[in-house]
Design a protein around this motif. Structure first.
Motif, mmCIF file in Angstrom:
data_model
loop_
_atom_site.group_PDB
_atom_site.id
_atom_site.type_symbol
_atom_site.label_atom_id
_atom_site.label_comp_id
_atom_site.label_asym_id
_atom_site.label_seq_id
_atom_site.Cartn_x
_atom_site.Cartn_y
_atom_site.Cartn_z
ATOM 1 N N SER A 395 -4.496 -15.492 -3.547
ATOM 2 C CA SER A 395 -3.900 -15.087 -2.271
ATOM 3 C C SER A 395 -4.032 -13.576 -2.073
ATOM 4 C CB SER A 395 -2.424 -15.492 -2.215
ATOM 5 O OG SER A 395 -1.648 -14.657 -3.053
ATOM 6 N N LEU A 396 -4.504 -12.891 -3.106
ATOM 7 C CA LEU A 396 -4.593 -11.430 -3.042
ATOM 8 C C LEU A 396 -6.040 -10.986 -3.193
ATOM 9 C CD1 LEU A 396 -1.622 -10.459 -5.386
ATOM 10 C CD2 LEU A 396 -1.601 -10.666 -2.889
ATOM 11 N N VAL A 397 -6.288 -9.722 -2.793
ATOM 12 C CA VAL A 397 -7.604 -9.135 -3.002
ATOM 13 C C VAL A 397 -7.464 -7.863 -3.830
ATOM 14 C CG1 VAL A 397 -8.660 -10.064 -0.918
ATOM 15 C CG2 VAL A 397 -7.421 -7.889 -0.822
ATOM 16 N N GLU A 398 -8.600 -7.446 -4.402
ATOM 17 C CA GLU A 398 -8.635 -6.202 -5.183
ATOM 18 C C GLU A 398 -8.794 -5.040 -4.227
ATOM 19 O OE1 GLU A 398 -11.346 -5.969 -8.411
ATOM 20 O OE2 GLU A 398 -10.426 -7.629 -9.510
ATOM 21 N N ARG A 399 -7.671 -4.548 -3.753
ATOM 22 C CA ARG A 399 -7.710 -3.492 -2.747
ATOM 23 C C ARG A 399 -6.575 -2.516 -3.010
ATOM 24 N NH1 ARG A 399 -6.555 -4.513 3.736
ATOM 25 N NH2 ARG A 399 -6.553 -2.321 4.328
ATOM 26 N N PHE A 400 -6.767 -1.265 -2.664
ATOM 27 C CA PHE A 400 -5.630 -0.335 -2.660
ATOM 28 C C PHE A 400 -5.696 0.580 -1.462
ATOM 29 C CE2 PHE A 400 -8.718 2.298 -5.103
ATOM 30 C CZ PHE A 400 -8.614 3.507 -4.449
ATOM 31 N N GLU A 401 -4.521 1.053 -1.096
ATOM 32 C CA GLU A 401 -4.437 2.112 -0.103
ATOM 33 C C GLU A 401 -3.658 3.253 -0.745
ATOM 34 O OE1 GLU A 401 -4.165 0.171 4.244
ATOM 35 O OE2 GLU A 401 -2.626 -0.516 2.870
ATOM 36 N N LEU A 402 -4.035 4.474 -0.421
ATOM 37 C CA LEU A 402 -3.295 5.625 -0.923
ATOM 38 C C LEU A 402 -2.431 6.179 0.201
ATOM 39 C CD1 LEU A 402 -2.664 7.815 -3.036
ATOM 40 C CD2 LEU A 402 -4.582 9.118 -2.101
ATOM 41 N N TYR A 403 -1.140 6.306 -0.083
ATOM 42 C CA TYR A 403 -0.199 6.886 0.876
ATOM 43 C C TYR A 403 0.269 8.240 0.373
ATOM 44 C CZ TYR A 403 0.070 2.443 3.306
ATOM 45 O OH TYR A 403 -0.232 1.320 4.037
ATOM 46 N N VAL A 404 0.258 9.211 1.297
ATOM 47 C CA VAL A 404 0.810 10.533 0.974
ATOM 48 C C VAL A 404 1.544 11.033 2.217
ATOM 49 C CG1 VAL A 404 0.329 12.869 0.134
ATOM 50 C CG2 VAL A 404 -1.243 11.009 -0.445
ATOM 51 N N GLY A 405 2.721 11.561 2.032
ATOM 52 C CA GLY A 405 3.478 12.084 3.167
ATOM 53 C C GLY A 405 3.777 11.015 4.200
ATOM 54 N N GLY A 406 3.893 9.753 3.771
ATOM 55 C CA GLY A 406 4.192 8.659 4.694
ATOM 56 C C GLY A 406 2.988 8.219 5.517
ATOM 57 N N MET A 407 1.811 8.768 5.209
ATOM 58 C CA MET A 407 0.601 8.395 5.950
ATOM 59 C C MET A 407 -0.389 7.700 5.038
ATOM 60 S SD MET A 407 -0.508 11.622 8.309
ATOM 61 C CE MET A 407 -0.328 12.893 7.072
ATOM 62 N N GLU A 408 -1.144 6.776 5.613
ATOM 63 C CA GLU A 408 -2.234 6.181 4.850
ATOM 64 C C GLU A 408 -3.402 7.169 4.856
ATOM 65 O OE1 GLU A 408 -3.545 2.332 6.213
ATOM 66 O OE2 GLU A 408 -5.387 2.555 5.054
ATOM 67 N N ILE A 409 -3.841 7.546 3.662
ATOM 68 C CA ILE A 409 -4.895 8.550 3.535
ATOM 69 C C ILE A 409 -6.205 7.891 3.121
ATOM 70 C CG2 ILE A 409 -5.646 10.557 2.165
ATOM 71 C CD1 ILE A 409 -3.424 11.101 4.205
ATOM 72 N N ALA A 410 -6.127 6.869 2.284
ATOM 73 C CA ALA A 410 -7.347 6.249 1.760
ATOM 74 C C ALA A 410 -7.161 4.744 1.683
ATOM 75 C CB ALA A 410 -7.677 6.809 0.380
ATOM 76 N N ASN A 411 -8.292 4.042 1.699
ATOM 77 C CA ASN A 411 -8.306 2.588 1.673
ATOM 78 C C ASN A 411 -9.554 2.188 0.888
ATOM 79 O OD1 ASN A 411 -7.993 -0.123 2.283
ATOM 80 N ND2 ASN A 411 -8.993 0.067 4.282
#
Length: 491
Positions: A395-411
RNA sequence: GGGCCGUUAGCUCAAUUGGCAGAGCAACUGACUCUUAAUCAGUAGGUUGGAGGUUCGAUUCCUCCACGGCUCACCA
């Protein structure tokens, strides 16, 4: 207004009447204004007397204090300022006449010697003044400057002249991009350029801008991501590629969204998303340290430390930040997720699959808490049509998002390279599209064909350059890090 | 797209209860050969974002429109 302008037009005539070329083609300077400040700023009055005989420096007049037969000018260039002393008995008659016809905003070159005034200010004693260009429009007032944000964005050229900190933001932006390139180049990456005009707008979930090619009579889209072309290049054996480019999304405008923005995407063969988490830490640490001089930045009065990254799965983040008690098991249960969303008064689509609900729950509960650099990983499959399934939990994928300062910076994710699975994912996106989801992914047959030739296991990532720049320049709006943000047409 | 706020001289801002639209800086004229937001004396500068309405009279009150900001929603 017309008066101010016509007076200056007349002054230009008078300057021409002195036999001066109103629009010369060059000025050979020996020092830029910053070089003058750097080389002579620390020297004493005595040292200056024994310095170089004369220097030549050019800039824009931003201050003028006349005293009859003499006067002080402030000239600025490249964000620095230096004072010029124009004295009748030191200048040719024509040059002093020229001095009297100068206005704030004019561009001049000055040849002279350096000295310190009684108050100690480094000053060029002018021996020769060259006229370089006229300013017909007045600059904003010297004390309050230009603060009207609308005019600042529309006339960025004026903003840059009168607000030195604005210049600093864009200098920093350039440094950030330079450091990123250096990092990737050193890591064996190959920089490429792929089409901006796409026949299928893919690689992200977003509404595209439409356009049309006349000669081919063909509808086209401006790209919404770099992804699908870069992965085609991985198929072609360019094992480490990146592109740093503009992408376009036909969506709302806000403090963190501009219709066109700059994205870095990079792809690395024979790697997975965990490799990229490690690499992202290293990249950002290096960029922040180099550009900022320290791994700790201040953003919106908060200290953010890029030497320490946290890693949480999306489910863990929900459990950690939910105001209502939940367990990891609850987050797998559709009824419980829905109940929690209701309890939190969060907006969600009740017909959406459970993965989307988990995504909504995450947004409602966790995103705003992610101030320190935090990787959120293992997203629901429904939100990620291009990512590889996690073998331990389909049900999941190998993915990440990076959050900094409450914003999504990377995916980033481990790229799906199974063409059969990819076709099925596109087909389920098409169903969502038919159900009215304009942002759902379109079918890209050529991309599937590329995968069908075989793509090595690959990890890929996108980093939002504008948002990263916002963090590093402590900017509250994306428009403060974009030179010419989109505005409605004037009039 | 919704809500709130704003728009007055080139710039930054005032204008009492609806009663002659003002200041500082910039500009112009004059004085002044070491000033630092130079100083001093004087002059000029406005369709108060636009269109309607109420009123004897509107910068002020009402309606609509334009542009912008903040915010919510969507998105990165």
């Amino acid at each position: 207004m017309e008066q101010l302008e016509s007076i200056r037009v007349q002054k230009l005539q008078q300057i021409r009447a002195l036999g001066i070329d109103a629009y010369p083609t060059e000025y050979r300077y020996t020092h830029t204004v910053p070089q003058v400040v750097e080389q002579f700023g620390g020297k004493t009055a005595e040292e200056l007397e024994h310095g170089p005989a004369t220097i030549r420096v050019a800039g824009r007049i931003v201050a003028n204090r006349p005293f009859g037969k003499a006067g002080f000018l402030g000239i600025t260039d490249a964000g620095e300022k230096v004072q010029v002393y124009a004295k009748k008995d030191q200048l040719a008659e024509r040059d002093f006449q020229l001095y009297l016809l100068l206005d704030l905003g004019d561009l001049i070159g000055v040849e002279g010697t350096l000295f310190r005034t009684r108050t100690g200010e480094l000053t060029v004693l002018a021996k020769q003044i060259s006229f370089l260009a006229k300013s017909f429009l007045p600059l904003p007032e010297k004390w309050h400057g230009l603060t009207d944000v609308e005019i600042r964005y529309r006339r960025r050229y004026v903003d840059l002249v009168v607000n030195p900190e604005v210049r600093g933001v864009f200098v920093k932006r350039s440094l950030i991009i330079r450091e990123i390139r250096r990092f990737l180049d050193d890591a064996g990456y190959f920089e490429v350029e792929t089409p901006v005009l796409h026949t299928v707008a893919g690689g992200a979930l977003a509404k595209p801008f439409r356009t049309h090619h006349n000669a081919l009579d063909m509808p086209l889209y401006l790209r919404i991501a770099l992804e699908l072309h870069l992965k085609r290049l991985i198929v072609g054996g360019l094992n480490r590629v990146y592109e740093l480019g503009r992408i376009f999304r036909n969506e709302g405008i806000s403090w963190k969204h501009n219709p066109e923005f700059t994205m870095l995407e990079f792809y690395q063969a024979y790697s997975n998303y965990e490799d990229l988490m490690d690499m992202t830490e290293e990249l950002l640490k290096k960029v922040v340290q180099t550009v900022n001089g320290s791994p700790v930045i201040t953003y919106d009065e908060q200290q953010i430390d890029f030497s320490r990254f946290t890693r949480l799965s999306m489910r863990e983040a929900i459990v950690k930040f939910s105001p209502e008690p939940v367990t990891i098991e609850d987050v797998k249960d559709r009824a419980k997720v829905e109940a929690l969303l209701k309890k939190l008064h969060a907006e969600y689509d009740p017909k959406a699959p459970v993965g989307n609900l988990v995504g909504s729950l995450f947004d409602a509960v966790a995103e705003k808490h992610l101030v320190q650099p935090t990787f959120i990983y293992d997203h629901p499959i429904e939100l990620s049509p291009l990512s590889k399934i996690k073998t331990s939990d389909p049900s999941l994928v190998e993915r990440f998002e990076l959050y900094v300062g409450g914003m999504e910076i990377a995916n980033a994710y481990s790229e799906l390279n199974d063409p059969v699975d990819q076709r099925e994912r596109f087909e389920s996106q098409l169903k969502a599209r038919e159900g009215g989801d304009e942002e759902a992914h379109q079918m890209d047959e050529d991309y599937i064909r590329a995968l069908s030739y075989g793509m090595p296991p690959t990890a890929g990532e996108g980093i939002g350059i504008d948002r990263l720049t916002m963090l590093l320049t402590n900017s509250k709006s994306i428009r403060d890090v974009i030179l010419f943000p989109l505005m409605r047409a004037e009039e």
